[in-house]
Scaffold this motif. Structure first.
Motif, PDB file in Angstrom:
ATOM      1  N   GLU A 327       0.603  -1.122  -0.154  1.00 31.66           N
ATOM      2  CA  GLU A 327      -0.046  -0.014   0.010  1.00 31.66           C
ATOM      3  C   GLU A 327       1.213   1.204  -0.281  1.00 31.66           C
ATOM      4  O   GLU A 327       0.838   2.448  -0.724  1.00 31.66           O
ATOM      5  CB  GLU A 327      -0.941   0.016   0.883  1.00 31.66           C
ATOM      6  N   LYS A 328       1.700   1.606   1.043  1.00 38.10           N
ATOM      7  CA  LYS A 328       2.744   1.942   1.271  1.00 38.10           C
ATOM      8  C   LYS A 328       3.947   2.224  -0.397  1.00 38.10           C
ATOM      9  O   LYS A 328       4.872   3.930  -0.298  1.00 38.10           O
ATOM     10  CB  LYS A 328       2.981   2.601   2.580  1.00 38.10           C
ATOM     11  N   LYS A 331       1.888   0.957  -4.605  1.00 38.75           N
ATOM     12  CA  LYS A 331       0.705   1.258  -4.733  1.00 38.75           C
ATOM     13  C   LYS A 331       1.008   2.782  -5.112  1.00 38.75           C
ATOM     14  O   LYS A 331       1.066   3.617  -6.114  1.00 38.75           O
ATOM     15  CB  LYS A 331      -0.476   1.244  -4.031  1.00 38.75           C
ATOM     16  N   THR A 332       2.189   3.771  -4.044  1.00 47.80           N
ATOM     17  CA  THR A 332       2.157   4.769  -4.493  1.00 47.80           C
ATOM     18  C   THR A 332       3.568   5.375  -5.344  1.00 47.80           C
ATOM     19  O   THR A 332       2.886   6.223  -6.662  1.00 47.80           O
ATOM     20  CB  THR A 332       3.246   5.490  -3.470  1.00 47.80           C
ATOM     21  N   HIS A 335       0.899   4.828  -8.492  1.00 43.49           N
ATOM     22  CA  HIS A 335      -0.003   6.012  -8.314  1.00 43.49           C
ATOM     23  C   HIS A 335       0.573   7.270  -9.054  1.00 43.49           C
ATOM     24  O   HIS A 335       0.683   8.178 -10.139  1.00 43.49           O
ATOM     25  CB  HIS A 335      -0.753   6.176  -7.413  1.00 43.49           C
ATOM     26  N   GLN A 336       1.914   7.275  -8.804  1.00 43.53           N
ATOM     27  CA  GLN A 336       2.965   8.574  -9.735  1.00 43.53           C
ATOM     28  C   GLN A 336       2.998   8.437 -11.214  1.00 43.53           C
ATOM     29  O   GLN A 336       2.907   9.724 -11.440  1.00 43.53           O
ATOM     30  CB  GLN A 336       4.492   8.758  -8.540  1.00 43.53           C
ATOM     31  N   TYR A 349      10.949   5.828  -8.952  1.00 45.29           N
ATOM     32  CA  TYR A 349       9.730   5.940  -8.169  1.00 45.29           C
ATOM     33  C   TYR A 349       9.440   5.244  -6.848  1.00 45.29           C
ATOM     34  O   TYR A 349       9.434   5.697  -6.379  1.00 45.29           O
ATOM     35  CB  TYR A 349       8.795   5.363  -9.613  1.00 45.29           C
ATOM     36  N   VAL A 353       9.305   7.405  -2.960  1.00 44.38           N
ATOM     37  CA  VAL A 353       8.402   6.443  -2.436  1.00 44.38           C
ATOM     38  C   VAL A 353       9.371   5.914  -0.846  1.00 44.38           C
ATOM     39  O   VAL A 353       9.336   6.695   0.012  1.00 44.38           O
ATOM     40  CB  VAL A 353       7.529   5.982  -2.798  1.00 44.38           C
ATOM     41  N   LYS A 356      11.211   9.638   1.225  1.00 43.04           N
ATOM     42  CA  LYS A 356      10.638  10.124   1.737  1.00 43.04           C
ATOM     43  C   LYS A 356      10.097   9.119   3.147  1.00 43.04           C
ATOM     44  O   LYS A 356       9.632   9.267   4.270  1.00 43.04           O
ATOM     45  CB  LYS A 356       8.679   9.897   0.480  1.00 43.04           C
TER      46      LYS A 356
END
Length: 371
Positions: A327-328, A331-332, A335-336, A349, A353, A356
């Motif tokens: 999920e973190k 998926k992130t 989506h980006q 990508y 993520v 961060k």
């Protein structure tokens, strides 16, 4: 003469307050029915304060033995107004000064449809120890009549959030082809005193009708915290007592297996925790299993990936659960890439993520964030 009247009044009040039997009802649920003979002039009692009504009801019906389906009649403020008895716990007991009396105008019923799962054991990456221990539950659900009193009735799944506790319960139901009744513990808390315990009994009655069956109670700690930490949570005490009654098998529920899940096992009430015959631990995935999780899910992306170093991603996501990785991180990143109108997803990508999440390379931050 005045003193005599005062003594008489005090004596009568003491007699009304006395609990004439040790077998007092814990809970009586009433439903307003109206007057035996209706009239245009009849007043219908509206209850604005449930606590005041409960005190009033205990006073006038104290000592009366009540049964489900019978009627109680008001003999004071609204003479002959009838209330139907919806439920008495325990049955055929008397109203006492500690009996919880509840007015239920709409007689709510806990409705949890049996879930047919399509999750398989292969979907649960890692957790080999937990899967091995679940073989006993699997055997029981396949042939419950063979176990008798030796059935595995109460099992506790514990471990960090997102490690596959719910998925394994679903996989068990799928493998054994039995219905699963999933519920979050907070759903069992009712709107008024007495409703929560009734929800527990309804849940188990429903499971018995569908047996063999799994009851899966998620977030158990929401209702079963150590009672020393529940000074402000008296509303859940009745639910815990009802749950203990069902787990103890006072009313035998053949073919029903209770699986409860928590990520805070040490905060559970010892009385509740002691009822579990088996505790099964779910651990955070190691690097190899994180790699398998990443590989399994990336292969289902709607966009192709290019030059992805899955070993590096697996190494950098130490401390994350399987759900957090999906999920973190995955998926992130996906989506980006979609928002940027990319046709393929590059490794950059994922690096963005993860950086961060780890706060500029502080890998220990993962432990603080997600465990």
């Amino acid at each position: 003469m005045v003193r005599s009247n005062q003594k008489t009044t005090q004596k009568r009040e003491r007699e009304e307050d006395a609990d004439p039997t040790e077998h007092s009802a814990e809970l009586v649920i009433l439903k307003p029915q109206g007057y035996p003979l209706s009239s245009m002039l009849d007043e219908y009692p509206e209850i604005d304060n449930a606590e005041v009504f409960e005190h009033y009801a205990r006073k006038q019906w104290n000592g009366l033995v009540v049964n489900e389906g019978e009627y109680l009649f008001d003999r004071r403020m609204y003479p002959d107004f009838a209330y139907k008895i919806i439920e008495v716990v325990p049955p055929a007991s008397s109203i006492g000064i500690k009996t919880t009396i509840v007015i239920n105008d709409e007689e709510k019923v806990l409705n949890i449809p049996g879930l047919k799962s399509d999750v398989t054991f292969e979907d649960v990456v890692g957790q080999s120890s937990a899967r091995q221990k679940c073989k006993l539950i699997e055997r029981f659900l396949e042939e419950p009549e063979k176990f008798g009193k030796w059935a595995p009735r109460n099992i506790l799944f514990f471990g960090p959030s997102g490690t596959g506790k719910t998925m394994l319960a679903k996989a068990l139901a799928n493998k054994t082809e039995v219905p699963l009744l999933p519920i979050k513990a907070t759903q069992l808390i009712g709107e008024f005193v007495g409703e929560g315990s009734r929800h527990i009994h309804q849940l188990y009655e429903r499971a018995e009708e569908m047996q063999p069956c799994i009851i899966f109670i998620d977030e158990l700690d929401a209702i079963a915290l150590d009672r020393r930490n529940q000074e402000l949570r008296g509303d859940v005490a009745e639910i815990v007592n009802a749950l203990l009654t069902e787990m103890d098998g006072i009313v035998e529920r053949r073919g029903v297996c209770t699986i409860a899940a928590t990520n805070r096992p040490n905060s559970l009430d010892p009385a509740v925790r002691s009822r579990f015959e088996e505790e099964i631990e779910f651990a955070l995935p190691d690097e190899q299993n994180r790699y398998l999780i990443i590989e399994k899910n990336i292969n289902t992306f709607p966009l192709p990936v290019k030059d992805i170093d899955m070993k590096k991603i697996a190494k950098l996501t130490e401390g994350l659960s399987g759900r957090d990785i999906v999920e973190k991180v995955l998926k992130t990143a996906l989506h980006q890439a979609i928002m940027n109108d990319e046709e393929v997803i590059s490794h950059d990508y994922f690096d963005s993520v993860i950086s961060k999440l780890t706060k500029k390379g502080d890998t220990a931050a993962l432990d603080r964030l997600y465990i």
